[in-house]
Structures are given as C-alpha cells and as structure tokens.
Design an enzyme around this catalytic site. Structure first.
Site, mmCIF file in Angstrom:
data_model
loop_
_atom_site.group_PDB
_atom_site.id
_atom_site.type_symbol
_atom_site.label_atom_id
_atom_site.label_comp_id
_atom_site.label_asym_id
_atom_site.label_seq_id
_atom_site.Cartn_x
_atom_site.Cartn_y
_atom_site.Cartn_z
ATOM 1 N N ASP A 87 0.823 -1.215 0.000
ATOM 2 C CA ASP A 87 0.000 0.000 0.000
ATOM 3 C C ASP A 87 0.857 1.266 0.000
ATOM 4 O O ASP A 87 0.419 2.333 0.422
ATOM 5 C CB ASP A 87 -0.960 -0.003 1.190
ATOM 6 C CG ASP A 87 -0.219 -0.095 2.507
ATOM 7 O OD1 ASP A 87 1.012 -0.308 2.481
ATOM 8 O OD2 ASP A 87 -0.865 0.051 3.562
ATOM 9 N N HIS A 118 23.099 5.178 -19.232
ATOM 10 C CA HIS A 118 22.016 5.353 -18.257
ATOM 11 C C HIS A 118 22.311 4.619 -16.953
ATOM 12 O O HIS A 118 21.409 4.059 -16.326
ATOM 13 C CB HIS A 118 20.684 4.882 -18.850
ATOM 14 C CG HIS A 118 20.177 5.787 -19.936
ATOM 15 N ND1 HIS A 118 19.202 5.403 -20.824
ATOM 16 C CD2 HIS A 118 20.517 7.050 -20.274
ATOM 17 C CE1 HIS A 118 18.971 6.403 -21.674
ATOM 18 N NE2 HIS A 118 19.753 7.404 -21.351
ATOM 19 N N ASP A 170 25.541 13.009 -13.612
ATOM 20 C CA ASP A 170 24.474 13.630 -14.405
ATOM 21 C C ASP A 170 23.288 13.743 -13.460
ATOM 22 O O ASP A 170 22.631 12.738 -13.157
ATOM 23 C CB ASP A 170 24.158 12.741 -15.615
ATOM 24 C CG ASP A 170 23.120 13.362 -16.548
ATOM 25 O OD1 ASP A 170 22.415 14.302 -16.123
ATOM 26 O OD2 ASP A 170 22.996 12.878 -17.686
ATOM 27 N N ASP A 214 19.217 19.925 -15.669
ATOM 28 C CA ASP A 214 19.880 18.715 -16.170
ATOM 29 C C ASP A 214 21.348 19.048 -16.425
ATOM 30 O O ASP A 214 21.673 19.674 -17.430
ATOM 31 C CB ASP A 214 19.164 18.291 -17.478
ATOM 32 C CG ASP A 214 19.708 16.996 -18.052
ATOM 33 O OD1 ASP A 214 20.526 16.344 -17.391
ATOM 34 O OD2 ASP A 214 19.298 16.658 -19.182
ATOM 35 N N HIS A 266 25.362 9.280 -28.711
ATOM 36 C CA HIS A 266 24.083 9.966 -28.471
ATOM 37 C C HIS A 266 24.108 11.349 -29.116
ATOM 38 O O HIS A 266 25.130 11.789 -29.633
ATOM 39 C CB HIS A 266 23.767 10.050 -26.975
ATOM 40 C CG HIS A 266 24.772 10.790 -26.134
ATOM 41 N ND1 HIS A 266 24.853 12.153 -26.099
ATOM 42 C CD2 HIS A 266 25.736 10.338 -25.271
ATOM 43 C CE1 HIS A 266 25.797 12.515 -25.243
ATOM 44 N NE2 HIS A 266 26.368 11.433 -24.741
ATOM 45 N N HIS A 298 18.699 17.967 -25.975
ATOM 46 C CA HIS A 298 17.245 17.761 -26.083
ATOM 47 C C HIS A 298 16.564 18.986 -25.509
ATOM 48 O O HIS A 298 17.189 19.757 -24.767
ATOM 49 C CB HIS A 298 16.826 16.499 -25.307
ATOM 50 C CG HIS A 298 17.395 16.432 -23.920
ATOM 51 N ND1 HIS A 298 16.816 17.073 -22.847
ATOM 52 C CD2 HIS A 298 18.527 15.838 -23.416
ATOM 53 C CE1 HIS A 298 17.539 16.850 -21.759
ATOM 54 N NE2 HIS A 298 18.606 16.128 -22.077
ATOM 55 N N HIS A 344 13.365 15.446 -20.733
ATOM 56 C CA HIS A 344 13.369 15.371 -22.200
ATOM 57 C C HIS A 344 12.034 15.982 -22.607
ATOM 58 O O HIS A 344 11.024 15.295 -22.705
ATOM 59 C CB HIS A 344 13.486 13.922 -22.691
ATOM 60 C CG HIS A 344 14.805 13.307 -22.310
ATOM 61 N ND1 HIS A 344 15.033 11.963 -22.276
ATOM 62 C CD2 HIS A 344 15.976 13.877 -21.943
ATOM 63 C CE1 HIS A 344 16.287 11.727 -21.899
ATOM 64 N NE2 HIS A 344 16.875 12.878 -21.696
ATOM 65 N N GLU A 391 25.176 18.713 -24.458
ATOM 66 C CA GLU A 391 25.813 17.654 -23.674
ATOM 67 C C GLU A 391 26.642 16.664 -24.485
ATOM 68 O O GLU A 391 26.326 15.477 -24.522
ATOM 69 C CB GLU A 391 24.764 16.917 -22.860
ATOM 70 C CG GLU A 391 23.538 16.442 -23.650
ATOM 71 C CD GLU A 391 22.572 15.659 -22.757
ATOM 72 O OE1 GLU A 391 23.007 14.709 -22.092
ATOM 73 O OE2 GLU A 391 21.377 16.004 -22.749
ATOM 74 N N TYR A 421 32.997 8.218 -24.627
ATOM 75 C CA TYR A 421 32.919 7.020 -23.781
ATOM 76 C C TYR A 421 33.832 5.958 -24.399
ATOM 77 O O TYR A 421 33.534 5.436 -25.478
ATOM 78 C CB TYR A 421 31.465 6.525 -23.696
ATOM 79 C CG TYR A 421 30.518 7.679 -23.429
ATOM 80 C CD1 TYR A 421 30.270 8.116 -22.125
ATOM 81 C CD2 TYR A 421 29.921 8.377 -24.486
ATOM 82 C CE1 TYR A 421 29.436 9.213 -21.883
ATOM 83 C CE2 TYR A 421 29.089 9.466 -24.251
ATOM 84 C CZ TYR A 421 28.848 9.879 -22.950
ATOM 85 O OH TYR A 421 28.044 10.961 -22.711
ATOM 86 N N ARG A 475 31.181 13.335 -19.944
ATOM 87 C CA ARG A 475 30.116 14.131 -20.561
ATOM 88 C C ARG A 475 30.082 15.468 -19.818
ATOM 89 O O ARG A 475 30.349 15.512 -18.605
ATOM 90 C CB ARG A 475 28.752 13.420 -20.445
ATOM 91 C CG ARG A 475 27.601 14.220 -21.046
ATOM 92 C CD ARG A 475 26.319 13.381 -21.278
ATOM 93 N NE ARG A 475 25.732 12.832 -20.091
ATOM 94 C CZ ARG A 475 25.810 11.561 -19.714
ATOM 95 N NH1 ARG A 475 26.476 10.690 -20.451
ATOM 96 N NH2 ARG A 475 25.227 11.151 -18.608
ATOM 97 N N GLU A 511 27.482 18.755 -19.550
ATOM 98 C CA GLU A 511 26.120 19.130 -19.954
ATOM 99 C C GLU A 511 25.673 20.413 -19.262
ATOM 100 O O GLU A 511 25.743 20.522 -18.035
ATOM 101 C CB GLU A 511 25.147 17.996 -19.582
ATOM 102 C CG GLU A 511 23.686 18.352 -19.831
ATOM 103 C CD GLU A 511 22.740 17.180 -19.598
ATOM 104 O OE1 GLU A 511 23.042 16.309 -18.768
ATOM 105 O OE2 GLU A 511 21.683 17.148 -20.262
#
Ligand code: GLY
Ligand code: MN
Ligand code: MN
Length: 435
Positions: A37, A240, A257, A268, A347, A351, A358, A381, A385, A402, A404
């Site tokens: 619950d 991710h 990130d 972001d 990538h 965005h 996004h 960004e 890698y 990265r 960003e």
C-alpha cells in the site's frame, strides 16, 4: 508556493483559441503503487499542470472552445476523514476559486458531465495514445454520446491529439517558466559543487548521490528531475547507469548527471571530474576535447541556427579529437561519413528541457530541422565514452566524460543557466584543492 492563477488562465485561453471549436480533456497523472500500500512520490502530469497549476492527483481539466469558452476542473471532493490521513485537498469549490476555473465538479461526476459536455462539439482533443485506460474511457464516453443521436445530439466527428497544440506552446518558455528554470539550474549547480567538494577515493557512488539530494532538498527542490547518474570509472561508459553502488577509486573519473526539479521544472547538468581532485594526462586530453566540443555547440545555439547546428558543431570537434587520440582514423569528413565516431559518441548533443527533462516539442518541421528561436530551452551535452578494445590505446580505457549545460535561446544568442558548476580543468582542480 503562492498560486498566480492568471498565468494558467492565459495558457488555457491560448489553447482554447488554437482549438477553434471543440472540447479538450486533459487528465493529470495517476498515482502509482510502489509495493503493497505504498505509492511512489506523486508527480502530476506536466501538461495538466501547465494549464492548471493544480498538483493533486485524481483531477481532469476540460476546456470548451467556441462562443462561450469555459475551463472546468474535476477534482477530489473534500473528505474530512481522508484529510486526517492524507492531508488537505482543495475540493471543487476552493479549487475553482483559487485556480480561477469557470466551474469545478467532483471527479466522481466526470463521466456523467463529459457525456453532456461532449454533445454537439465538432472535435474532441485529448492526449491520444498516452494511456490505454484513458483511450478506452474516452471512446466509451463518445459512444454514450452517439447513443443520443435521436435526441438531436451529435458526438464529436473528429478526435485529435491535444498534444500537437500543447507541446508547441510548452516548447516556448514564458518569463514565469524561465524564472523557475533559472532557480532550478542554480540549485543544481550548487549541488554539483557540493559533490566535487565531498568526493574522495574509497567512497561509494551513493554517498555522493546523497550529497546531491541533500543540496536539492535544502533549497526547496524536493525531488531530482530524473534518477541521478553517479558513475565512477568504467561505469561512466554506461549511458544510463543508475546503480550508483560502486566504490570510487583513486585515479578514476566520476561522471555525475543530476539535476533537481523545482516547482515542476527540470534542470539537467553533467560534470565529470577526478575522484582524487587531479586529472591524469590522458583524462585531461580527452576532457579538453569534450569541453571544446561543448563550447562549439553552445556557440551554435542561437537564433537562425537549426536545432541540429549545435550537434554538428560538437561532432566536428569530437571527430578531430578522436583522430588526434588515435581512436578514429582518416579525415574529419571521412570519420563523419563512415560514422566510426559512434563507437565513442553514440548519443545526440541535447534535447529540449522544460517541465519534462526530455521535454516536449518537435525537433523537425516537415523534413527539416527547425530553427532555434528565443524562449526555447535545450541541453548541450557532448561526451566521449571509451570502452576497452584491442584497437584503442590502453591509456584511454574506461574514460567516460560528458559535460552538460542548460541553455536558453535569447534574441541575441543564448543564456547558459548552469555556468556556476565548474567545468574547466583549472576551475575543477582549484575547487577540489581548496575544499
Ligand atoms: N539526464 C538525462 C539526459 O541528460 O538526457
Ligand atoms: Mn540531458
Ligand atoms: Mn543529463
């Protein structure tokens, strides 16, 4: 937070005028069970909130266009017993008054009222395909209206996705939104600084995640806009990665990130820095390439450039860098053409950013990338890698970087909301040396 109902009323009026004639139905998000619950922390639907400012679950907004435009809220009734357990709820009367709707009813009356309200409306707008249960419910309601044909009542002939109108509105941020996004971005930059100050070898990634959350919450941003990525060493090459449970090693980089959500708006930010406070020569070589790619992309983020211009600008710098590092071979044009860069940069460079990380909004107009215009907000960004491989210099293995930032397009160029999070090698090393 004080509610200024005029902002939302103006947005509703704009949507109503774009609809021309018809009825729009915009439900908020459902509550979602986590286990037994216990529920996940409730998050309203972004478009519903954009038009209403209302954050309670179990609510639906109905807009009627035409000669007598109306905005109607359906929400939970007051319930003194439930309010003892779950807290205050507005109820239809207070909601109508405080949020400036023309009318408000109990959510229990939704189906009955909708069958009335849909009658003789030429078009029905709702977030089509957004939720299977809603799709079924709307079609069932429309059928119920169709059954009244012999009383001279017609069901809407046309069913349209309200998001094609709404998303375009949401793409251009107004002053109220930009003010919130500036504050969200500022909080996230402080959080990234805190992460740099607290990071040491032999800590777990989640301990640094805790420092980010601490800073978000301390400034009134109760939730991250998305699950924070705190990725040490090789984990940074997992785009991710959200495990956040590995030990940080001396000599590795840490990619973070993370951004808070404030009053329904996302920030972001990604920063990558050495766990021990000092970049190795190889890490610095790669870092400077990504930083230069980001600078090129930010310079290209301005009016009259297309959405794709920052990506193209970043790619050219990255490709030259990959050639210099002996990761790719040939000329920049050859590497772009044969896409060998994709092994290290897979990538896109950003965005739209807004209520959703996004965010909504088309990237193309017909077959062409759309032009950047003042009021649009995007991330920039680029990254790199480098996974271990026989044809990759060993000194570069497991470097994942990265960088960003959040960028508003302005009439003159752009405004970077997130510059306060250090990103040059010198600034990062100085902050980490002085802590
Ligand atoms: N944090 C998600 C992204 O950068 O797209
Ligand atoms: Mn992003
Ligand atoms: Mn991000």
């Amino acid at each position: 937070m004080t509610i200024d109902p005029t902002i939302y009323a103006q947005r509703r009026a704009r949507l109503i005028s774009k609809m021309q004639r018809g009825i729009a139905i915009v439900p908020t998000a459902p509550e979602v069970a986590r286990n037994a619950d216990t529920h996940y922390s409730y998050r309203h639907d972004s478009s519903f909130y954009y038009l209403s400012g209302f954050t309670e679950p179990e609510a639906v907004l109905v807009l009627i266009s035409g000669d007598e435009p109306k905005s109607i809220l359906f929400c939970r009734e007051k319930n003194p017993d439930r309010e003892v357990w779950d807290g205050y709820r507005f109820g239809p009367d207070a909601a109508r008054e405080q949020f400036g709707f023309d009318a408000a009813y109990s959510i229990e009356q939704l189906d009955e009222k909708l069958t009335e309200l849909m009658g003789n409306q030429p078009a029905l707008f709702y977030p089509m395909g957004g939720d299977a249960a809603w799709d079924q419910r709307i079609l069932k309601l429309r059928s119920a209206v169709q059954e009244k044909v012999r009383s001279g009542i017609r069901a809407p002939d046309e069913i349209r996705d309200v998001r094609s109108l709404l998303n375009e509105m949401r793409l251009f941020k107004d002053k109220h939104e930009l003010d919130i996004m500036r504050r969200a971005a500022a909080i996230s930059t402080i959080a990234h600084q805190r992460a740099m100050r607290f990071t040491r070898p032999d800590q777990f990634e989640y301990q640094i995640e805790a420092e980010l959350l601490h800073e978000f919450c301390s400034h009134g941003a109760r939730n991250p806009a998305y699950t924070s990525i705190v990725a040490g060493g090789a984990n940074a090459c997992v785009l991710h990665y959200v495990g956040n449970n590995a030990l940080l090693k001396d000599g590795d980089l840490l990619l973070i990130d993370a951004g808070c959500e404030l009053d329904g708006y996302a920030s972001d930010i990604t920063r990558t820095f050495p766990v021990n406070g000092k970049f190795s020569a190889a890490q610095k070589d790669v870092y400077e390439i990504v930083l230069a790619a980001q600078a090129a992309a930010i310079s290209a983020a301005k009016p009259k450039q297309t959405w794709n211009a920052p990506h193209d600008a970043a790619l050219r710098v990255l490709c030259q860098g990959f050639i210099d590092l002996k990761l790719c071979h040939g000329s920049v044009d050859e590497v772009l053409h044969n896409e060998s860069y994709k092994k290290f940069y897979m990538h896109r460079t950003g965005h739209w950013l807004g209520m959703d990380v996004h965010d909504v909004g088309d990237y193309k107009s017909g077959d062409n990338w759309r032009a950047l215009q003042p009021g649009m907000v995007l991330t920039v960004e680029p990254g790199c890698y480098i996974r271990p491989a026989d044809d990759v210099p060993m000194a570069l293995w497991n470097i994942g970087i990265r960088i960003e930032d959040d960028v508003v397009i302005t009439a003159k160029g752009n405004e970077v909301l997130t510059n306060a999070a250090p990103k040059t090698v010198a600034d990062i090393e100085e902050l980490m040396r002085k802590r």
